[in-house]
Design a protein around this motif. Structure first.
Motif, PDB file in Angstrom:
ATOM      1  N   LYS A 134       9.588 -31.392   0.878  1.00 44.17           N
ATOM      2  CA  LYS A 134      10.231 -32.271   1.844  1.00 44.17           C
ATOM      3  C   LYS A 134       9.150 -32.970   2.657  1.00 44.17           C
ATOM      4  N   VAL A 415      12.989 -40.489   2.294  1.00 42.26           N
ATOM      5  CA  VAL A 415      13.506 -39.291   1.630  1.00 42.26           C
ATOM      6  C   VAL A 415      13.850 -39.605   0.175  1.00 42.26           C
ATOM      7  N   GLN A 418      10.646 -39.925  -1.762  1.00 46.86           N
ATOM      8  CA  GLN A 418      10.052 -38.623  -2.040  1.00 46.86           C
ATOM      9  C   GLN A 418      10.818 -37.904  -3.154  1.00 46.86           C
ATOM     10  N   THR A 419      12.122 -38.117  -3.219  1.00 47.54           N
ATOM     11  CA  THR A 419      12.916 -37.548  -4.307  1.00 47.54           C
ATOM     12  C   THR A 419      12.440 -38.072  -5.651  1.00 47.54           C
ATOM     13  N   ASN A 422       9.132 -36.526  -6.330  1.00 46.07           N
ATOM     14  CA  ASN A 422       9.345 -35.119  -6.690  1.00 46.07           C
ATOM     15  C   ASN A 422       9.950 -34.949  -8.072  1.00 46.07           C
ATOM     16  N   TYR A 426      14.905 -32.826  -3.784  1.00 41.39           N
ATOM     17  CA  TYR A 426      14.370 -32.833  -2.418  1.00 41.39           C
ATOM     18  C   TYR A 426      14.881 -31.580  -1.720  1.00 41.39           C
TER      19      TYR A 426
END
Length: 536
Positions: A134, A415, A418-419, A422, A426
């Protein structure tokens, strides 16, 4: 308490709040965990290569990370993170124990390893859930940026604001940390053609009309989720999901043709105008009628022979999502994507969902009239603030469409970025499989700068968008209202630039805001990369 001590206290307090809010959801949802990889140790079907068993790689960041271990009868085991054994005795004391462990002492930026050895007695196992990283707040210098060069970007954008550019918010996300989220200029300068006596200042929490970034943050992510769940196959034909999609060779069009912008449709169909080039038959200010008309949309070229960026492709993709899920697009993405991620400011039709106009960056000053130069039934003539600017989305699709209509803030988009970095999840929320993302972001058969729905840096053909420094793995999108996203896995970085460049005078066939470098994207992206790559 002096000013310096007050600031130190505030910083510590904010850090505590950030840590608390990142950790508590993991505890609250510990019964519904997802993981970056396989979770069972020892593996049920291990390889015969003994030193390749019960080992995985996971994404992490230095000083951050948690794992959840659930015990299924194990009495003894060794768990290693990057070769360092973590003490798991407390979870082994109970045959069905469950504990969350902080592994930040051992994690590094990028690839991390986990291995689980000597699980006893035979037939027992551990479920180990590796939470997705996160984001937090960070110092630019700690992740390799030059503060001096970042300040020069501020000076440049502020100078353009002084020269007439309306406003912007620039966010930079690197190594899981937001290292810049800066507002410039104004969210509202005009009331119609009148310049206000007092402008509304832009702030980092301003909500923007994302325009075609909707394609990325709503439609692409939703489709990747449905593919990962086995509910959609991009190699199937559109008619498999929209039964009325027949005639004029439409039966041969596949879902991936829509994603690749090779289906055969023109760039746009002006459903909102009765005198559109296709005739009054294709005029619609009713969402249900527009969906029916999409089934009849004429082809402009043979499927697969060209790549023409088309809103029609994404209007159809949104329609497909609705037919599969049984929910309107906004209901589906808000309930199944944004809510699980904790995003509260990412919405279609935000003014109908509790938001007020002053929370938004304004767009066109005289509705959709282009300075009063055009007209059609029901055309808006007021300054747009919190209403989807896109004509097809607003008039013909009721504000909810796969190609436009979504609103958000830089923090919410961080967010979602970042997902993507990733590879699909997340925290304790998984949206899609990493291998599905790989399929969607690789070059299409027709163009290195297009994936399945994603813009790709690929080569220098899109330097105007990605700048000259982005890696060939970088993906993203732009939006007509003045929005840009660049996600670069090689540098573990995302750049979100949201502007309201259309909130400016319209003269000689163009908006004044379109002439500024800030609204042309590539220069700002280039300067951000230089602040990283030239930090000597």
């Amino acid at each position: 308490m002096d000013k310096k001590s007050s600031m130190r206290f505030l910083s510590v307090s904010l850090l505590f709040i950030l840590l608390f809010t990142n950790f508590m959801p993991l505890m609250a949802n510990a019964d519904a965990m997802v993981s970056q990889g396989n979770t069972r140790f020892p593996e049920e079907e291990p390889t015969s290569r003994i030193f390749a068993r019960d080992r995985q790689v996971f994404k992490g960041y230095e000083g951050k990370g948690h794992i959840l271990i659930e015990n299924y009868g194990v009495e003894s085991a060794e768990v290693y993170i990057n070769g360092n054994e973590i003490k798991v005795d407390e979870v082994l004391k109970e045959k069905h124990g469950k504990r969350i462990f902080d592994i930040g002492e051992y994690t590094v930026n990028g690839d991390n390893t986990i291995k689980v050895l000597n699980v006893e007695p035979e037939g027992t196992y551990l479920d180990i859930h590796l939470f997705y990283p996160k984001i937090g707040i960070g110092n630019p210098e700690d992740v390799g940026f030059s503060n001096k060069k970042l300040a020069e970007i501020d000076d440049f954008i502020n100078k353009e604001v002084e020269e007439g550019f309306p406003g912007a918010v620039l966010l930079v996300l690197k190594d899981g940390k937001i290292v810049k989220n800066t507002a410039y200029g104004y969210k509202l300068k005009y009331d119609g053609e009148k310049l206000l006596d007092e402008f509304q200042p832009m702030d980092p929490d301003t909500i923007f009309d994302l325009a075609s970034n909707t394609k990325m943050y709503a439609t692409n992510i939703a489709i990747q989720k449905l593919v990962s769940e086995g509910k959609l196959d991009v190699n199937k034909k559109v008619i498999d999901y929209i039964p009325g999609f027949t005639g004029d060779t439409r039966e041969n069009i596949k879902v991936k043709d829509l994603l690749n912008h090779t289906a055969g449709f023109a760039a746009s169909i002006k459903f909102y105008m009765p005198d559109n080039p296709l005739g009054e038959e294709f005029f619609s200010h009713d969402r249900e009628k527009t969906l029916e008309l999409l089934e009849k949309a004429p082809l402009e070229y043979e499927t697969g022979t060209k790549t023409i960026y088309s809103d029609t492709d994404y209007m159809l993709l949104g329609y497909i999502i609705e037919n599969i899920t049984g929910q309107r697009l906004d209901e589906y993405v808000e309930e199944n994507i944004y809510k699980p991620l904790g995003l509260k400011n990412t919405k279609f039709l935000p003014l109908e969902k509790g938001f007020t106009k002053d929370e938004f960056a304004a767009t066109e000053t005289l509705g959709n009239t282009r300075g009063g130069e055009r007209d059609f039934p029901n055309i808006r003539k007021h300054t747009l603030q919190g209403e989807a600017h896109d004509e097809k989305a607003f008039y013909s699709m009721g504000g909810v469409s796969g190609h436009a209509g979504l609103f958000s803030t830089t923090k919410d988009l961080a967010v979602l970025c970042q997902t993507i970095l990733n590879h699909g999840g997340y925290g304790n929320t998984k949206l899609f499989d990493g291998n599905v993302l790989d399929q969607f972001t690789k070059p299409s058969d027709n163009s290195i700068t297009f994936g399945l729905g994603w813009d790709r840096a690929g080569n220098m053909d899109k330097v105007w968008q990605f700048g000259p420094y982005a890696s060939n793995l970088a993906v993203g999108h732009t939006g007509w209202t003045g929005t840009l996203t660049v996600i670069d896995p090689k540098h573990d970085m995302a750049i979100v630039l949201l502007t309201n460049k259309k909130h400016s005078k319209f003269e000689d066939g163009k908006f004044e805001g379109d002439d500024f470098q800030t609204g042309l994207y590539g220069s700002i992206v280039s300067l951000v990369y230089e602040a990283l790559l030239e930090n000597n």
